[in-house]
Scaffold this active site. Structure first.
Site, PDB file in Angstrom:
ATOM      1  N   ASN A 115       0.504  -6.085   7.963  1.00  0.00           N
ATOM      2  CA  ASN A 115       1.987  -6.158   7.457  1.00  0.00           C
ATOM      3  C   ASN A 115       2.298  -4.914   6.863  1.00  0.00           C
ATOM      4  OD1 ASN A 115       4.307  -6.758   5.895  1.00  0.00           O
ATOM      5  ND2 ASN A 115       3.658  -8.905   5.866  1.00  0.00           N
ATOM      6  N   ALA A 162       0.709  -1.250   0.063  1.00  0.00           N
ATOM      7  CA  ALA A 162       0.170  -0.207  -0.069  1.00  0.00           C
ATOM      8  C   ALA A 162       1.001   1.280  -0.220  1.00  0.00           C
ATOM      9  CB  ALA A 162      -0.966  -0.056   1.329  1.00  0.00           C
ATOM     10  N   VAL A 170       4.561  -4.038   4.922  1.00  0.00           N
ATOM     11  CA  VAL A 170       4.942  -4.077   3.368  1.00  0.00           C
ATOM     12  C   VAL A 170       3.744  -4.458   2.571  1.00  0.00           C
ATOM     13  CG1 VAL A 170       7.544  -4.232   3.790  1.00  0.00           C
ATOM     14  CG2 VAL A 170       6.026  -6.258   3.381  1.00  0.00           C
ATOM     15  N   GLU A 171       2.422  -4.683   2.996  1.00  0.00           N
ATOM     16  CA  GLU A 171       1.424  -4.892   2.358  1.00  0.00           C
ATOM     17  C   GLU A 171       0.385  -4.064   2.690  1.00  0.00           C
ATOM     18  OE1 GLU A 171       0.612  -9.337   2.322  1.00  0.00           O
ATOM     19  OE2 GLU A 171       2.069  -9.658   3.652  1.00  0.00           O
ATOM     20  N   MET A 172      -0.585  -4.310   3.411  1.00  0.00           N
ATOM     21  CA  MET A 172      -1.681  -3.392   3.652  1.00  0.00           C
ATOM     22  C   MET A 172      -1.387  -2.210   4.422  1.00  0.00           C
ATOM     23  SD  MET A 172      -4.609  -6.160   3.033  1.00  0.00           S
ATOM     24  CE  MET A 172      -6.095  -4.766   3.038  1.00  0.00           C
TER      25      MET A 172
END
Length: 337
Positions: free
Chosen positions: A149, A108, A151-153
């Protein structure tokens, strides 16, 4: 033509732990003609057909599934409203491949990227565990990970997620409807609803039609590829109804995988024996989920087949063998009709 990336040394390779023997136990010598009935019986024993329902779905309700689908598609679950579960695991109107076809997925926040290839969400609840390293026991536990996370959402906490979703009027009603009580918005219920939706993502393919008795479901080339898949030892690890997802295996069992940066399950357990151990990926619908491997380094199914035979079985397959197996894997593609 498959890219030959290894030396041409003539190696005498050992049979590792009966790996090839297990796969070839029911195999016959490859011939030009395939005995369709015998091959069907082999396939039923080694693989079996997919169940029409997923474990845990007996407690899911239509309201819970519908809520889960809405949450799965909702970018507001990310820190800046840019990323949903569907961004990396694209299913759309059940026509998506279940992946984003990226080597590793963008997060994101600008400049962020995951460190592993996003596996398909189709059939995922049939597996013994979730994520490449098996760190989540089930779909509900898995659903909680990416949202927080960085490096994700990228959401900062469970409480922040609950607060954000609680302010959305449509969710106030849909959570009450799905869980049968007021103030039902919780991080646990968010994950439960997403898991309920994911338990509906079961593929339908011609391989099951063949095993169910349809002699015309697969072409002669695909049947030949299935026999090659069994005879070469692929089915030693890619077995069960999803052709994988039910065991861990070392990446580079016979010949070392050249990229050792990610040590796989070792990061979860800290055990020396788990270095380079990863969950064996499912092969249902594999033709739509390129690129391949945990690091997304291989772009084509043909190269993946060739590489796996070398790393895992110590075999250098011919172009014909690779093409045969790739042709069979096409029969595992999800049919949307």
């Amino acid at each position: 033509m498959i890219k030959k990336i290894f030396s041409k040394r003539d190696l005498k390779l050992p049979i590792i732990g009966g790996l090839i023997a297990a796969a070839s136990l029911l195999s016959t010598t490859a011939t030009a003609e395939v005995d369709i009935n015998q091959l069907r019986q082999q396939s039923k024993i080694m693989f079996g057909t997919l169940s029409e329902t997923m474990p845990g779905s007996e407690n899911d309700t239509p309201a819970m599934v519908e809520l889960g689908k809405t949450l799965f598609m909702d970018k507001r679950l990310s820190v800046n409203d840019s990323q949903s579960c569907n961004s990396c695991h694209q299913v759309g109107n059940y026509n998506g491949s279940g992946v984003d076809n990226e080597a590793t997925s963008p997060g994101a926040l600008p400049g962020t990227k995951g460190d592993r290839n996003s596996p398909t969400v189709w059939n995922s609840g049939f597996q013994m565990a979730q994520f490449w390293d098996g760190r989540a026991e089930d779909l509900k536990e898995q659903a909680k990970g990416p949202i927080l996370n960085p490096v994700e959402m990228g959401m900062p906490s469970e409480e922040a997620v609950e607060t954000k979703i609680s302010k959305i009027a449509e969710y106030q009603q849909s959570f009450k409807h799905a869980f049968g009580k007021e103030n039902a918005i919780s991080y646990d219920n968010i994950a439960q609803a997403i898991a309920a939706f994911e338990r509906t993502l079961i593929t339908n393919d011609r391989f099951d039609d063949f095993m169910s008795g349809d002699d015309q479901a697969m072409t002669k080339s695909e049947l030949k590829g299935l026999q090659t898949f069994i005879n070469t030892g692929c089915s030693a690890c890619h077995n069960g109804a999803t052709l994988g997802g039910n065991m861990y295996q070392k990446m580079g069992l016979v010949n070392q995988y050249p990229h050792q940066e990610d040590l796989g399950r070792y990061k979860v357990t800290g055990l020396e024996k788990d270095k380079m151990m990863f969950k064996v990926p499912m092969l249902r619908d594999i033709s739509r989920s390129a690129p391949y491997f945990h690091d997304g380094r291989v772009e084509t199914i043909e190269q993946a087949i060739y590489d796996m035979a070398w790393y895992q079985l110590g075999q250098k397959l011919s172009t014909q063998q690779v093409d045969d197996i790739a042709t069979f894997l096409n029969a595992l593609e999800h049919q949307t009709h």
